[in-house]
Scaffold this active site. Structure first.
Site, mmCIF file in Angstrom:
data_model
loop_
_atom_site.group_PDB
_atom_site.id
_atom_site.type_symbol
_atom_site.label_atom_id
_atom_site.label_comp_id
_atom_site.label_asym_id
_atom_site.label_seq_id
_atom_site.Cartn_x
_atom_site.Cartn_y
_atom_site.Cartn_z
ATOM 1 N N ARG A 296 0.877 -1.187 -0.147
ATOM 2 C CA ARG A 296 0.230 -0.098 -0.097
ATOM 3 C C ARG A 296 0.967 1.353 -0.077
ATOM 4 N NH1 ARG A 296 -2.788 -3.332 3.306
ATOM 5 N NH2 ARG A 296 -4.528 -4.044 2.360
ATOM 6 N N LYS B 61 4.345 11.621 -10.533
ATOM 7 C CA LYS B 61 3.464 10.959 -11.487
ATOM 8 C C LYS B 61 4.103 9.595 -12.003
ATOM 9 C CE LYS B 61 1.124 14.447 -14.177
ATOM 10 N NZ LYS B 61 0.841 14.931 -15.515
ATOM 11 N N GLU C 154 11.572 19.395 -23.366
ATOM 12 C CA GLU C 154 10.906 19.680 -22.238
ATOM 13 C C GLU C 154 11.676 21.020 -21.462
ATOM 14 O OE1 GLU C 154 8.203 18.181 -20.873
ATOM 15 O OE2 GLU C 154 8.138 16.399 -21.866
ATOM 16 N N LYS D 217 9.842 23.108 -12.320
ATOM 17 C CA LYS D 217 9.123 21.989 -12.229
ATOM 18 C C LYS D 217 8.680 21.754 -10.791
ATOM 19 C CE LYS D 217 7.301 17.646 -13.175
ATOM 20 N NZ LYS D 217 7.122 16.432 -14.344
ATOM 21 N N GLU E 56 -2.587 18.400 -10.512
ATOM 22 C CA GLU E 56 -2.967 18.785 -11.773
ATOM 23 C C GLU E 56 -4.249 19.571 -11.917
ATOM 24 O OE1 GLU E 56 -0.921 16.587 -14.966
ATOM 25 O OE2 GLU E 56 -2.444 16.979 -16.475
ATOM 26 N N ARG F 197 -0.394 23.090 -12.955
ATOM 27 C CA ARG F 197 0.433 21.950 -13.362
ATOM 28 C C ARG F 197 0.209 21.663 -14.830
ATOM 29 N NH1 ARG F 197 2.343 16.449 -10.138
ATOM 30 N NH2 ARG F 197 3.732 15.772 -11.950
ATOM 31 N N ASN G 47 1.692 20.536 -19.630
ATOM 32 C CA ASN G 47 1.156 19.868 -20.926
ATOM 33 C C ASN G 47 1.466 20.551 -22.196
ATOM 34 O OD1 ASN G 47 0.595 17.615 -19.220
ATOM 35 N ND2 ASN G 47 -1.366 18.471 -18.741
ATOM 36 N N HIS H 293 1.809 18.660 -25.275
ATOM 37 C CA HIS H 293 1.739 17.311 -25.029
ATOM 38 C C HIS H 293 0.405 16.764 -25.263
ATOM 39 C CE1 HIS H 293 5.059 17.838 -22.397
ATOM 40 N NE2 HIS H 293 5.081 16.546 -21.825
ATOM 41 N N HIS I 281 1.511 13.569 -27.417
ATOM 42 C CA HIS I 281 0.920 12.199 -26.989
ATOM 43 C C HIS I 281 0.318 11.500 -28.244
ATOM 44 C CE1 HIS I 281 1.236 12.387 -22.350
ATOM 45 N NE2 HIS I 281 2.244 12.389 -22.993
ATOM 46 N N HIS J 128 9.878 10.675 -27.103
ATOM 47 C CA HIS J 128 8.810 11.690 -26.037
ATOM 48 C C HIS J 128 9.097 12.942 -26.395
ATOM 49 C CE1 HIS J 128 6.161 12.859 -23.025
ATOM 50 N NE2 HIS J 128 7.096 13.464 -22.481
HETATM 51 N N1 LIG Z 1 6.241 10.886 -14.867
HETATM 52 C C1 LIG Z 1 6.345 11.927 -15.405
HETATM 53 O O1 LIG Z 1 5.985 13.007 -15.039
HETATM 54 C C2 LIG Z 1 6.755 11.882 -17.049
HETATM 55 C C3 LIG Z 1 7.239 12.993 -17.590
HETATM 56 C C4 LIG Z 1 7.916 12.842 -18.810
HETATM 57 C C5 LIG Z 1 8.187 11.349 -19.382
HETATM 58 N N2 LIG Z 1 7.626 10.393 -18.726
HETATM 59 C C6 LIG Z 1 7.859 9.178 -19.226
HETATM 60 O O2 LIG Z 1 9.043 8.966 -19.462
HETATM 61 C C7 LIG Z 1 9.297 7.938 -20.556
HETATM 62 C C8 LIG Z 1 10.429 8.431 -21.358
HETATM 63 O O3 LIG Z 1 11.719 8.439 -20.689
HETATM 64 P P1 LIG Z 1 13.184 8.277 -21.441
HETATM 65 O O4 LIG Z 1 13.120 9.457 -22.637
HETATM 66 O O5 LIG Z 1 14.100 8.849 -20.313
HETATM 67 O O6 LIG Z 1 13.126 6.913 -22.131
HETATM 68 P P2 LIG Z 1 13.725 5.584 -21.541
HETATM 69 O O7 LIG Z 1 13.584 5.353 -20.026
HETATM 70 O O8 LIG Z 1 13.286 4.675 -22.429
HETATM 71 O O9 LIG Z 1 15.342 5.773 -21.895
HETATM 72 C C9 LIG Z 1 15.669 5.901 -23.048
HETATM 73 C C10 LIG Z 1 16.813 4.679 -23.615
HETATM 74 O O10 LIG Z 1 18.059 5.435 -22.890
HETATM 75 C C11 LIG Z 1 18.688 4.519 -22.414
HETATM 76 N N3 LIG Z 1 19.387 5.093 -21.212
HETATM 77 C C12 LIG Z 1 18.994 5.634 -20.245
HETATM 78 N N4 LIG Z 1 20.146 6.236 -19.402
HETATM 79 C C13 LIG Z 1 21.139 5.776 -20.154
HETATM 80 C C14 LIG Z 1 22.510 6.360 -19.862
HETATM 81 N N5 LIG Z 1 22.899 7.083 -18.885
HETATM 82 N N6 LIG Z 1 23.364 5.691 -20.678
HETATM 83 C C15 LIG Z 1 23.099 5.125 -21.750
HETATM 84 N N7 LIG Z 1 21.822 4.674 -22.050
HETATM 85 C C16 LIG Z 1 20.766 5.070 -21.114
HETATM 86 C C17 LIG Z 1 17.673 3.346 -21.883
HETATM 87 O O11 LIG Z 1 18.247 2.200 -21.673
HETATM 88 C C18 LIG Z 1 16.693 3.474 -22.996
HETATM 89 O O12 LIG Z 1 17.089 2.649 -24.244
HETATM 90 C C19 LIG Z 1 8.204 7.774 -21.217
HETATM 91 O O13 LIG Z 1 7.354 6.661 -20.978
HETATM 92 C C20 LIG Z 1 7.294 9.036 -20.599
HETATM 93 O O14 LIG Z 1 5.881 8.823 -20.559
HETATM 94 C C21 LIG Z 1 6.963 10.540 -17.323
#
Ligand SMILES: NC(=O)c1ccc[n+]([C@@H]2O[C@H](COP(=O)([O-])OP(=O)(O)OC[C@H]3O[C@@H](n4cnc5c(N)ncnc54)[C@H](O)[C@@H]3O)[C@@H](O)[C@H]2O)c1
Length: 362
Positions: free
Chosen positions: A125, A147, A189, A229, A239, A243, A247, A250, A254, A267
């Protein structure tokens, strides 16, 4: 001890530090205080991060303060954000077993952070999660604000929870091993933060060439973005108001990601395209100063980000946008800009959005 700066995220339920600096992974517990009573930790990560050498220093650091450290490896990339992987994580946590005082530690990009955060939000939980983002996008955005979630075939991030981390550690040195395109998507971003709240971010990006290897510039950009942020989510965790400004880009972004199966457009790239769509929409509807469009398009182009939408089926675009959490009974909401630092939320007539998309396609 390596130098680091700390930004506090203050919410109604308490506050947590976001630490930004260099070479922090092996000394992260010197920079923040873990909650009392943590005896075990489950590090959630994936192969890419492991191969890049970012997991071992975190493990060694936690073991030095006598935490019993375990590791769960999730698949790489967006397909990992699904319920089957989440179940594996809950089972791994149960097998340790993690108690309510223990920790999940997310070491990886936004995918690992969203998954591990959701796993922690529901296990027992709710147990603590420490976010250690290793992508630029993760550091400036995904790891901060609580999030968490997974995708469904019907859309992105449709199931999840708000679960604030116990802390966030952004090690700029960890970005050195990133593929350049993945590093650059983070600028999507960062530009957004400049546009909605901190013009100095745009000025910094426009002041000269942006080299991904420039660690001082990256540190400054991450720090300023984290501040924006932190301020926005601290004021509006769920949100309901401000907040929503995060977006910007986005709503359409999306749809681009969903309709390209989260594969061809990253992304941050989708956010850049969505921001350009929002700017053109704002100009068409008389909200946005027209000169801002060229300024932002030039900046995205210099940063290596796309500014035009891929070819997509228009009906499918509307289906996805209407299903998005940013839609409500009144219609699909877009964040547009009156000017830099002056975002506003509108529900445009679909014909205006279509006219913008036609223009950008032509
Ligand atoms: N929670 C939130 O507020 C929020 C906000 C924005 C995005 N997101 C989410 O984040 C995700 C995208 O995140 P991302 O762009 O970080 O992608 P990701 O987590 O898929 O990472 C991208 C790639 O980079 C590689 N990688 C990561 N760090 C590395 C490093 N230091 N060295 C070498 N390789 C590395 C990973 O293996 C992967 O192949 C999406 O799912 C999106 O929905 C969430």
């Amino acid at each position: 001890m390596s130098a680091a700066s700390t930004v506090l995220v203050s919410t109604r339920d308490g506050s947590y530090p976001v630490v930004v600096g260099h070479d922090l992974l092996g000394s992260l517990t010197d920079h923040l205080t873990l909650p009392e009573g943590v005896a075990a930790a489950l590090i959630v990560t994936e192969e890419g991060i492991l191969e890049a050498g970012h997991v071992t220093p975190v493990e060694q650091c936690l073991r030095r303060i006598e935490i019993d450290v375990h590791r769960a490896i999730v698949p790489t990339g967006e397909p990992a954000k699904q319920v089957g992987v989440l179940t594996e994580l809950w089972r791994a946590a149960a097998q340790v077993p993690l108690s309510r005082r223990d920790l999940v530690v997310a070491v990886g990009g936004g995918v690992v952070g969203d998954l591990a955060g959701f796993a922690a939000a529901a296990f027992n939980r709710g147990i603590g999660v420490l976010q250690v983002p290793t992508t630029l996008l993760g550091q400036v955005d995904a790891a901060i604000g609580g999030k968490t979630g997974i995708n469904l075939p019907e859309g992105k991030n449709l199931v999840g929870a708000f679960h604030q981390p116990v802390g966030v550690v952004c090690d700029i040195a960890a970005l050195r091993t990133l593929d350049e395109r993945i590093l650059r998507e983070g600028f999507g971003e960062i530009v957004k933060y400049g546009l909605i709240r901190d013009p100095s971010i745009l000025e910094l990006l426009e002041s000269g060439p942006v080299e991904p290897s420039d660690r001082d510039l990256l540190t400054e950009l991450v720090l300023r973005s984290v501040r924006v942020k932190a301020e926005v989510v601290g004021a509006d965790v769920r949100e309901h108001g401000e907040r929503a400004h995060l977006n910007l880009g986005h709503t359409f972004g999306h749809a681009v990601e969903t309709l390209t199966a989260y594969q061809t457009v990253l992304h941050g790239e989708a956010v850049a395209i969505g921001t350009v769509v929002a700017l053109h929409l704002g100009v068409r509807l008389g909200h946005t100063e027209p000169s801002l469009v060229g300024r932002v398009e030039d900046l995205f182009t210099r940063l290596g980000l796309p500014i035009r939408p891929p070819v997509l089926d228009r009906d499918e675009v509307w289906t996805v946008m209407a299903r998005d959490k940013k839609a409500d009974r009144d219609g699909v909401r877009f964040v547009v800009l009156e000017d830099v630092g002056r975002p506003t939320v509108i529900v445009p007539d679909p014909s205006d959005v279509n006219a913008v998309l036609d223009r950008l396609a032509g």
